[in-house]
Structure formats: structure tokens, C-alpha cells
Design a protein around this motif. Structure first.
Motif, PDB file in Angstrom:
ATOM      1  N   ARG A   1      11.385 -23.625  -9.849  1.00  0.00           N
ATOM      2  CA  ARG A   1      12.002 -24.869 -10.310  1.00  0.00           C
ATOM      3  C   ARG A   1      12.267 -25.835  -9.150  1.00  0.00           C
ATOM      4  NH1 ARG A   1      11.379 -23.916 -15.817  1.00  0.00           N
ATOM      5  NH2 ARG A   1      12.947 -22.522 -16.685  1.00  0.00           N
ATOM      6  N   GLY A   2      12.685 -25.284  -7.999  1.00  0.00           N
ATOM      7  CA  GLY A   2      13.172 -26.136  -6.929  1.00  0.00           C
ATOM      8  C   GLY A   2      12.105 -26.817  -6.102  1.00  0.00           C
TER       9      GLY A   2
ATOM     10  N   PHE B   1      20.364 -34.621   0.118  1.00  0.00           N
ATOM     11  CA  PHE B   1      20.109 -33.798  -1.066  1.00  0.00           C
ATOM     12  C   PHE B   1      19.510 -32.462  -0.639  1.00  0.00           C
ATOM     13  CE2 PHE B   1      19.879 -38.248  -2.231  1.00  0.00           C
ATOM     14  CZ  PHE B   1      20.699 -38.318  -3.355  1.00  0.00           C
ATOM     15  N   LEU B   2      20.227 -31.381  -0.931  1.00  0.00           N
ATOM     16  CA  LEU B   2      19.764 -30.029  -0.618  1.00  0.00           C
ATOM     17  C   LEU B   2      19.305 -29.369  -1.920  1.00  0.00           C
ATOM     18  CD1 LEU B   2      22.533 -28.732   1.830  1.00  0.00           C
ATOM     19  CD2 LEU B   2      20.525 -30.154   2.330  1.00  0.00           C
ATOM     20  N   VAL B   3      18.018 -29.095  -2.020  1.00  0.00           N
ATOM     21  CA  VAL B   3      17.436 -28.486  -3.218  1.00  0.00           C
ATOM     22  C   VAL B   3      17.209 -27.005  -2.942  1.00  0.00           C
ATOM     23  CG1 VAL B   3      15.552 -28.551  -4.879  1.00  0.00           C
ATOM     24  CG2 VAL B   3      16.274 -30.664  -3.719  1.00  0.00           C
ATOM     25  N   CYS B   4      17.808 -26.132  -3.743  1.00  0.00           N
ATOM     26  CA  CYS B   4      17.623 -24.701  -3.532  1.00  0.00           C
ATOM     27  C   CYS B   4      16.197 -24.303  -3.921  1.00  0.00           C
ATOM     28  CB  CYS B   4      18.630 -23.888  -4.344  1.00  0.00           C
ATOM     29  SG  CYS B   4      18.476 -22.108  -4.055  1.00  0.00           S
TER      30      CYS B   4
ATOM     31  N   GLU C   1      14.843 -28.722   1.494  1.00  0.00           N
ATOM     32  CA  GLU C   1      14.919 -27.449   0.801  1.00  0.00           C
ATOM     33  C   GLU C   1      16.043 -26.649   1.450  1.00  0.00           C
ATOM     34  OE1 GLU C   1      11.263 -25.306   0.627  1.00  0.00           O
ATOM     35  OE2 GLU C   1      10.114 -26.999  -0.153  1.00  0.00           O
ATOM     36  N   THR C   2      16.741 -25.837   0.666  1.00  0.00           N
ATOM     37  CA  THR C   2      17.837 -25.056   1.222  1.00  0.00           C
ATOM     38  C   THR C   2      17.845 -23.646   0.663  1.00  0.00           C
ATOM     39  OG1 THR C   2      20.209 -25.094   1.755  1.00  0.00           O
ATOM     40  CG2 THR C   2      19.594 -25.641  -0.504  1.00  0.00           C
ATOM     41  N   SER C   3      18.572 -22.783   1.358  1.00  0.00           N
ATOM     42  CA  SER C   3      18.731 -21.399   0.925  1.00  0.00           C
ATOM     43  C   SER C   3      19.741 -21.317  -0.215  1.00  0.00           C
ATOM     44  CB  SER C   3      19.146 -20.521   2.108  1.00  0.00           C
ATOM     45  OG  SER C   3      20.289 -21.054   2.760  1.00  0.00           O
TER      46      SER C   3
END
Length: 320
Positions: A167-168, A152-155, A181-183
Motif C-alpha cells: 500500500r505504501g 510526509f513519512l509514508v510507512c 518512506e519510513t519504517s
């Protein structure tokens, strides 16, 4: 499918049964003023359908610490290597995502990187000793350890849009499982955004508790509320697949693969009718849908210099 821009964000009219609930009580986590793009999108009842990126193959690069607007070039990643890696990934058809564990856990960083193919689907992880190693390693998925659980990649890319960070970040700390966490993923106004690999399903307006997202993908199912689409598919294919899922009640991650798409000639006002064919459990599924440009221009990101129009998608028929 020529002539459709990935930057044209599909939407749906508030009366559309596929539209998101705009009740303020369902706002995702994070306190933002009413001028922010994600708040405006919720108030307007914008639907995130068919807004997943078209990228089929992805390169994930672990890089803890801060990210600027361009996360690869404006981070602690080797500044001499970064532009060369960007060019190498572009030539190989890979979209780069910088990733880090939630909460800035620097001690947990091991120089990990991965290649994912959302059509196959698979994601394979490796480690690097130095950033320059990424200029020589194979980027075709022939190396690395394949993950057997959803990633799961959360922006959380606040350097790109404040909505993504506010939000992320709470969401990334809450989700269970293999969470990063992702860009920038695109669609800032749908924050919080989550990309699930290896299947490439992208979600928007995800609440802080995850809304059952982890549990659904653990069962090999998509979660229809908030589903923006599947990366690697064109916007009309994404929209058709989602309309068919709703109509037929099919939520398996591999259900309804797309076999073809045909567009009628576009009208002077930009509207267009599409016919998309999918493979259903007992034969072909045919989805007819209309697309058109929004009637009003709006601020599509917090950083946008001027309002923009976006493409909306509307189901006409689903037959099988």
C-alpha cells in the motif's frame, strides 16, 4: 491515564458515524488477498481513530537500502553503532524512524537526520559524515535547519508487514512535497499510513492519490477522513479531539488543544468513561466518550501469532 496500552488499537462499530467507508471500491492502492490485515480492517469497517503513537519526540535517520523487521538493527546502518544509538534515543525519549527517499534513490542519500517535536511543533534537519556521529551530536533540536513545510513519512516497511509495502510504496511515489518512506509506524492494518511532521498527525487507509492530504496540510488543516490521531497525545485525548473536530467543524492543525482528561473507574468488562477538556475558539470544550474492548478478537497484523482484542471509542457528548 495509566493502564492503557499503546498496542491496544482503538476501533469503532460499523454503525458509528465516525467509521470509515468499507466499500471495496475505496480500497487503498495495492493488490492484497483477503486474508491480509489491511483488507480485513477495511471489510470490517474499522475506524482508525485514536491510534497514533504516544511519542512526542522523534529521531529520523536517513538509511537507503533494505530494512529488516528491526529497521535500525537490520539495515546497512553501522551495526556497531545501531544498538548504542537505540539506547541513546531511548534515554532521550526519542522514537527512531528510519527514512529513505521514495524509489530507492541511493544517489540522493546525503546522510540526513532530523529531530522533531510534535508539541512545539518543529522538525530540524542535519547531515552526518558517518553513522557514529549520531552518538555525539545534540538530540535536543538545538542543531539543524528547521523545515518550513510539512514533511510526509509514508510507512513502506515490508519487512514488518506486507500491507505497508504494497500500500505504501505506490503512495510514496505519488505524493508531492517533502516525502519520505519510513519504517514501522504502527497500525499495519490501516495501511497505507502517513505521519505528517512537525504536527504529528497520523493518517491511515490513505488512497494512492493522497486523497487531498498534501493540499490540506499545505493550508494548515487536517484531513478528517483517515485521520488516526495526533502523536504525542494519549488515546482518549486523540479520540476526544477528533470527535470535537467533527462536531464543531474545526480543522486547523492547532485547533482544540487538550487541557485535561479524567477517567471514571473501569468496569469489570473493561469499559470506561472519559471526560476530556479542550480549548475551543470561544472557551472550553468538554467531550464525554466511552471506551471498551472489542467484542471479538481478530488478527491485528499479518504477522500476529494469534488474534487480539482492541479498544473502541464512542462519542457521548461534545459541549462548548
Amino acid at each position: 491515564m495509566e493502564g492503557m496500552s499503546a498496542e491496544q488499537v482503538p476501533d469503532a462499530a460499523p454503525a458509528d458515524p465516525y467509521c470509515q467507508d468499507a466499500d471495496p471500491r475505496t480500497y487503498p492502492a495495492g493488490r492484497l488477498d483477503e486474508g491480509r490485515c489491511s483488507v480485513q480492517a477495511l471489510v470490517a469497517g474499522d475506524s482508525p481513530i485514536a491510534t497514533a503513537p504516544p511519542a512526542r519526540r522523534w529521531l529520523l535517520v536517513e538509511q537507503p537500502g533494505p530494512w529488516g523487521r528491526d529497521a535500525l538493527l537490520q539495515s546497512r546502518f553501522d551495526a556497531e553503532v545501531a544498538p548504542r544509538l537505540a539506547e541513546r534515543a531511548r534515554a532521550a525519549g526519542l522514537r527512531i524512524q528510519m527514512v529513505r527517499r521514495p524509489g530507492e534513490r541511493l544517489s540522493d542519500s546525503r546522510g540526513r537526520w532530523a529531530v522533531a517535536d510534535v508539541h512545539a511543533p518543529w522538525v530540524r534537519w542535519s547531515t552526518r559524515d558517518q553513522d557514529a556521529d549520531l552518538l555525539d551530536v545534540p538530540l535536543d533540536g538545538s542543531v539543524g535547519i528547521e523545515s518550513d513545510a510539512p514533511t510526509f513519512l509514508v510507512c513502506t516497511h515490508g519487512g514488518h508487514d506486507a500491507c505497508c509495502a504494497v500500500r505504501g510504496r505506490p503512495l510514496a511515489r505519488t505524493l508531492a512535497g517533502d516525502v519520505w518512506e519510513t519504517s514501522h509506524l504502527g497500525g499495519d492494518r490501516f495501511a497505507a499510513n502517513v505521519l505528517v511532521l512537525p504536527t504529528g498527525h497520523l493518517y491511515g487507509q490513505v488512497p494512492e492519490d493522497g486523497g487531498g492530504l498534501v493540499e490540506a496540510h499545505g493550508r494548515g488543516e487536517v484531513l478528517l477522513p483517515g485521520l488516526r490521531g495526533r502523536a504525542g497525545l494519549t488515546p482518549p485525548a486523540q479520540a476526544a479531539q477528533q470527535f470535537a473536530r467533527v462536531e464543531l467543524g474545526l480543522v486547523g492543525v492547532a485547533d482544540l488543544p487538550v487541557t485535561g482528561a479524567r477517567a471514571d473507574e473501569a468496569a469489570p468488562d473493561g469499559s470506561q468513561r472519559w471526560t476530556v477538556t479542550l480549548t475551543g475558539p470561544v472557551g472550553e470544550v468538554r467531550v464525554v466518550l466511552d471506551s471498551r474492548l472489542s467484542g471479538e478478537a481478530r488478527q491485528l497484523t499479518c504477522a500476529a501469532l494469534r488474534p487480539g482484542r482492541f479498544r473502541t471509542w464512542h462519542p457521548v457528548s461534545v459541549t462548548s
